[in-house]
Design a protein around this motif. Structure first.
Motif, PDB file in Angstrom:
ATOM      1  N   ALA A   1       0.813  -1.216   0.000  1.00 48.82           N
ATOM      2  CA  ALA A   1       0.000   0.000   0.000  1.00 48.82           C
ATOM      3  C   ALA A   1       0.852   1.276   0.000  1.00 48.82           C
ATOM      4  O   ALA A   1       0.311   2.372  -0.125  1.00 48.82           O
ATOM      5  CB  ALA A   1      -0.932   0.004   1.211  1.00 48.82           C
ATOM      6  N   LEU A   2       2.164   1.136   0.128  1.00 51.55           N
ATOM      7  CA  LEU A   2       3.037   2.311   0.102  1.00 51.55           C
ATOM      8  C   LEU A   2       3.010   2.945  -1.292  1.00 51.55           C
ATOM      9  O   LEU A   2       2.749   2.254  -2.283  1.00 51.55           O
ATOM     10  CB  LEU A   2       4.481   1.909   0.438  1.00 51.55           C
ATOM     11  CG  LEU A   2       4.767   1.467   1.866  1.00 51.55           C
ATOM     12  CD1 LEU A   2       6.183   0.910   1.975  1.00 51.55           C
ATOM     13  CD2 LEU A   2       4.585   2.614   2.842  1.00 51.55           C
ATOM     14  N   PRO A   3       3.313   4.237  -1.392  1.00 54.75           N
ATOM     15  CA  PRO A   3       3.435   4.859  -2.717  1.00 54.75           C
ATOM     16  C   PRO A   3       4.480   4.105  -3.546  1.00 54.75           C
ATOM     17  O   PRO A   3       5.473   3.608  -2.985  1.00 54.75           O
ATOM     18  CB  PRO A   3       3.896   6.283  -2.408  1.00 54.75           C
ATOM     19  CG  PRO A   3       3.404   6.539  -1.012  1.00 54.75           C
ATOM     20  CD  PRO A   3       3.482   5.204  -0.313  1.00 54.75           C
ATOM     21  N   PRO A   4       4.294   3.993  -4.855  1.00 53.93           N
ATOM     22  CA  PRO A   4       5.138   3.125  -5.696  1.00 53.93           C
ATOM     23  C   PRO A   4       6.647   3.327  -5.539  1.00 53.93           C
ATOM     24  O   PRO A   4       7.369   2.354  -5.345  1.00 53.93           O
ATOM     25  CB  PRO A   4       4.688   3.455  -7.122  1.00 53.93           C
ATOM     26  CG  PRO A   4       3.302   3.983  -6.969  1.00 53.93           C
ATOM     27  CD  PRO A   4       3.246   4.663  -5.635  1.00 53.93           C
ATOM     28  N   LYS A   5       7.139   4.537  -5.620  1.00 53.60           N
ATOM     29  CA  LYS A   5       8.586   4.762  -5.543  1.00 53.60           C
ATOM     30  C   LYS A   5       9.101   4.428  -4.147  1.00 53.60           C
ATOM     31  O   LYS A   5      10.149   3.806  -3.988  1.00 53.60           O
ATOM     32  CB  LYS A   5       8.901   6.224  -5.894  1.00 53.60           C
ATOM     33  CG  LYS A   5      10.354   6.459  -6.184  1.00 53.60           C
ATOM     34  CD  LYS A   5      10.789   5.669  -7.395  1.00 53.60           C
ATOM     35  CE  LYS A   5      11.968   6.320  -8.069  1.00 53.60           C
ATOM     36  NZ  LYS A   5      12.364   5.627  -9.270  1.00 53.60           N
ATOM     37  N   MET A   6       8.336   4.818  -3.124  1.00 53.08           N
ATOM     38  CA  MET A   6       8.722   4.532  -1.747  1.00 53.08           C
ATOM     39  C   MET A   6       8.766   3.017  -1.528  1.00 53.08           C
ATOM     40  O   MET A   6       9.695   2.498  -0.915  1.00 53.08           O
ATOM     41  CB  MET A   6       7.736   5.184  -0.781  1.00 53.08           C
ATOM     42  CG  MET A   6       8.107   5.041   0.678  1.00 53.08           C
ATOM     43  SD  MET A   6       6.890   5.799   1.765  1.00 53.08           S
ATOM     44  CE  MET A   6       7.227   7.529   1.493  1.00 53.08           C
ATOM     45  N   ARG A   7       7.762   2.315  -2.062  1.00 51.78           N
ATOM     46  CA  ARG A   7       7.711   0.858  -1.938  1.00 51.78           C
ATOM     47  C   ARG A   7       8.917   0.223  -2.616  1.00 51.78           C
ATOM     48  O   ARG A   7       9.562  -0.665  -2.061  1.00 51.78           O
ATOM     49  CB  ARG A   7       6.406   0.331  -2.542  1.00 51.78           C
ATOM     50  CG  ARG A   7       6.292  -1.184  -2.482  1.00 51.78           C
ATOM     51  CD  ARG A   7       4.993  -1.712  -3.062  1.00 51.78           C
ATOM     52  NE  ARG A   7       4.822  -1.330  -4.444  1.00 51.78           N
ATOM     53  CZ  ARG A   7       3.844  -0.581  -4.920  1.00 51.78           C
ATOM     54  NH1 ARG A   7       2.924  -0.104  -4.129  1.00 51.78           N
ATOM     55  NH2 ARG A   7       3.773  -0.291  -6.197  1.00 51.78           N
ATOM     56  N   GLU A   8       9.258   0.699  -3.819  1.00 50.37           N
ATOM     57  CA  GLU A   8      10.382   0.136  -4.567  1.00 50.37           C
ATOM     58  C   GLU A   8      11.684   0.296  -3.785  1.00 50.37           C
ATOM     59  O   GLU A   8      12.453  -0.654  -3.631  1.00 50.37           O
ATOM     60  CB  GLU A   8      10.488   0.829  -5.924  1.00 50.37           C
ATOM     61  CG  GLU A   8      11.587   0.280  -6.803  1.00 50.37           C
ATOM     62  CD  GLU A   8      11.661   0.974  -8.160  1.00 50.37           C
ATOM     63  OE1 GLU A   8      12.335   0.414  -9.036  1.00 50.37           O
ATOM     64  OE2 GLU A   8      11.062   2.054  -8.348  1.00 50.37           O
ATOM     65  N   VAL A   9      11.922   1.485  -3.243  1.00 46.60           N
ATOM     66  CA  VAL A   9      13.130   1.743  -2.456  1.00 46.60           C
ATOM     67  C   VAL A   9      13.141   0.879  -1.201  1.00 46.60           C
ATOM     68  O   VAL A   9      14.153   0.260  -0.859  1.00 46.60           O
ATOM     69  CB  VAL A   9      13.232   3.246  -2.090  1.00 46.60           C
ATOM     70  CG1 VAL A   9      14.324   3.485  -1.064  1.00 46.60           C
ATOM     71  CG2 VAL A   9      13.473   4.076  -3.345  1.00 46.60           C
ATOM     72  N   PHE A  10      12.003   0.793  -0.527  1.00 48.20           N
ATOM     73  CA  PHE A  10      11.916   0.016   0.710  1.00 48.20           C
ATOM     74  C   PHE A  10      12.193  -1.472   0.449  1.00 48.20           C
ATOM     75  O   PHE A  10      12.933  -2.108   1.190  1.00 48.20           O
ATOM     76  CB  PHE A  10      10.534   0.199   1.341  1.00 48.20           C
ATOM     77  CG  PHE A  10      10.409  -0.440   2.698  1.00 48.20           C
ATOM     78  CD1 PHE A  10      10.945   0.172   3.816  1.00 48.20           C
ATOM     79  CD2 PHE A  10       9.773  -1.657   2.859  1.00 48.20           C
ATOM     80  CE1 PHE A  10      10.846  -0.415   5.069  1.00 48.20           C
ATOM     81  CE2 PHE A  10       9.671  -2.255   4.107  1.00 48.20           C
ATOM     82  CZ  PHE A  10      10.215  -1.627   5.208  1.00 48.20           C
ATOM     83  N   VAL A  11      11.618  -2.015  -0.608  1.00 45.83           N
ATOM     84  CA  VAL A  11      11.820  -3.435  -0.941  1.00 45.83           C
ATOM     85  C   VAL A  11      13.283  -3.696  -1.285  1.00 45.83           C
ATOM     86  O   VAL A  11      13.859  -4.697  -0.852  1.00 45.83           O
ATOM     87  CB  VAL A  11      10.874  -3.862  -2.091  1.00 45.83           C
ATOM     88  CG1 VAL A  11      11.268  -5.212  -2.650  1.00 45.83           C
ATOM     89  CG2 VAL A  11       9.435  -3.905  -1.601  1.00 45.83           C
TER      90      VAL A  11
ATOM     91  N   GLU B   1      16.024  -7.029  -0.581  1.00 44.03           N
ATOM     92  CA  GLU B   1      17.208  -7.352  -1.376  1.00 44.03           C
ATOM     93  C   GLU B   1      18.495  -6.923  -0.674  1.00 44.03           C
ATOM     94  O   GLU B   1      19.587  -7.142  -1.189  1.00 44.03           O
ATOM     95  CB  GLU B   1      17.104  -6.719  -2.760  1.00 44.03           C
ATOM     96  CG  GLU B   1      15.961  -7.309  -3.572  1.00 44.03           C
ATOM     97  CD  GLU B   1      15.942  -6.825  -5.008  1.00 44.03           C
ATOM     98  OE1 GLU B   1      17.019  -6.451  -5.533  1.00 44.03           O
ATOM     99  OE2 GLU B   1      14.857  -6.828  -5.598  1.00 44.03           O
ATOM    100  N   HIS B   2      18.343  -6.270   0.465  1.00 49.75           N
ATOM    101  CA  HIS B   2      19.466  -5.878   1.324  1.00 49.75           C
ATOM    102  C   HIS B   2      20.505  -5.031   0.599  1.00 49.75           C
ATOM    103  O   HIS B   2      21.709  -5.192   0.817  1.00 49.75           O
ATOM    104  CB  HIS B   2      20.125  -7.105   1.953  1.00 49.75           C
ATOM    105  CG  HIS B   2      19.162  -8.001   2.656  1.00 49.75           C
ATOM    106  ND1 HIS B   2      18.540  -7.644   3.831  1.00 49.75           N
ATOM    107  CD2 HIS B   2      18.652  -9.230   2.327  1.00 49.75           C
ATOM    108  CE1 HIS B   2      17.724  -8.616   4.207  1.00 49.75           C
ATOM    109  NE2 HIS B   2      17.762  -9.580   3.306  1.00 49.75           N
ATOM    110  N   LEU B   3      20.051  -4.121  -0.253  1.00 50.80           N
ATOM    111  CA  LEU B   3      20.962  -3.216  -0.941  1.00 50.80           C
ATOM    112  C   LEU B   3      21.244  -2.009  -0.048  1.00 50.80           C
ATOM    113  O   LEU B   3      20.391  -1.587   0.731  1.00 50.80           O
ATOM    114  CB  LEU B   3      20.351  -2.732  -2.262  1.00 50.80           C
ATOM    115  CG  LEU B   3      20.073  -3.801  -3.325  1.00 50.80           C
ATOM    116  CD1 LEU B   3      19.475  -3.161  -4.569  1.00 50.80           C
ATOM    117  CD2 LEU B   3      21.326  -4.577  -3.685  1.00 50.80           C
ATOM    118  N   SER B   4      22.431  -1.464  -0.193  1.00 51.73           N
ATOM    119  CA  SER B   4      22.783  -0.256   0.566  1.00 51.73           C
ATOM    120  C   SER B   4      22.094   0.944  -0.068  1.00 51.73           C
ATOM    121  O   SER B   4      21.603   0.877  -1.197  1.00 51.73           O
ATOM    122  CB  SER B   4      24.299  -0.050   0.540  1.00 51.73           C
ATOM    123  OG  SER B   4      24.712   0.307  -0.766  1.00 51.73           O
TER     124      SER B   4
END
Length: 192
Positions: A132-142, A147-150
């Motif tokens: 339910a997060l905004p798309p860009k925020m969700r992408e960064v969060f995931v 994926e444990h990216l820095s």
């Protein structure tokens, strides 16, 4: 900006839909306090009431271009607050249920199948709120949590600044904390 003080709500909504930040600020200044009081009367938590109203205005801004025809701005905003309050109450009940179940678990001992079921339910709740997060925020969060990216790796992959990455993650955690509750947020770090 002083002219907007005299503008009616309908005119401010039209200006808001066109991306006018001053119109948004005027609506915020007009309705912030009464909406916080309204939310506080329903939930009894002043900080959470402020967060709910902040989230309402954040949603109003982010969805400004898709807003329906609004006849009564105050009624629309109060309805948004009501819906956020209902979600808040529902999540508090879930949080209380998990806390009670955890206490029962501590009192009764380890039950592996029950734990797996609770983990699955909690994971579903977390996944629902992340979706339910905004798309860009969700992408960064995931990218950060699954994926444990820095921050640097995410910034390079999405061609955005590290500061923007940090803000998206901070915003996502703030939203999830409000929606899921602190108890389940701790579990979020555990599962990821």
């Amino acid at each position: 900006m002083g002219v907007l003080i005299h503008a009616n709500d309908s005119a401010l909504i039209v200006m808001l839909q066109a991306g006018d930040k001053a119109a948004f600020t005027e609506l915020y200044n007009r309705y912030k306090k009464p909406l916080i009081i309204h939310a506080y009367k329903k939930i009894g938590e002043p900080e959470d009431a402020k967060e709910i109203v902040q989230e309402v205005f954040s949603t109003l801004w982010s969805q400004r271009e898709q807003l329906p025809s609004i006849q009564q701005v105050s009624a629309y905003l109060y309805a948004m607050v009501r819906n956020k309050v209902l979600n808040y109450i529902e999540h508090k009940q879930v949080e209380a249920r998990y806390a009670l179940n955890f206490q029962n678990f501590m009192d009764e001992g380890l039950n592996t199948s029950d734990i797996r079921l609770r983990e699955k339910e909690l994971q579903q709740l977390i996944d629902k709120e992340i979706a339910a997060l905004p798309p860009k925020m969700r992408e960064v969060f995931v990218l950060s949590r699954k994926e444990h990216l820095s921050h640097k790796e995410i910034a390079e992959r999405l061609n955005i600044s590290e500061f923007t990455v940090k803000n998206h993650i901070k915003g996502a955690l703030k939203i999830l904390r409000l929606k899921i509750g602190l108890c389940t947020l701790i579990a979020l770090h555990y599962f990821f």
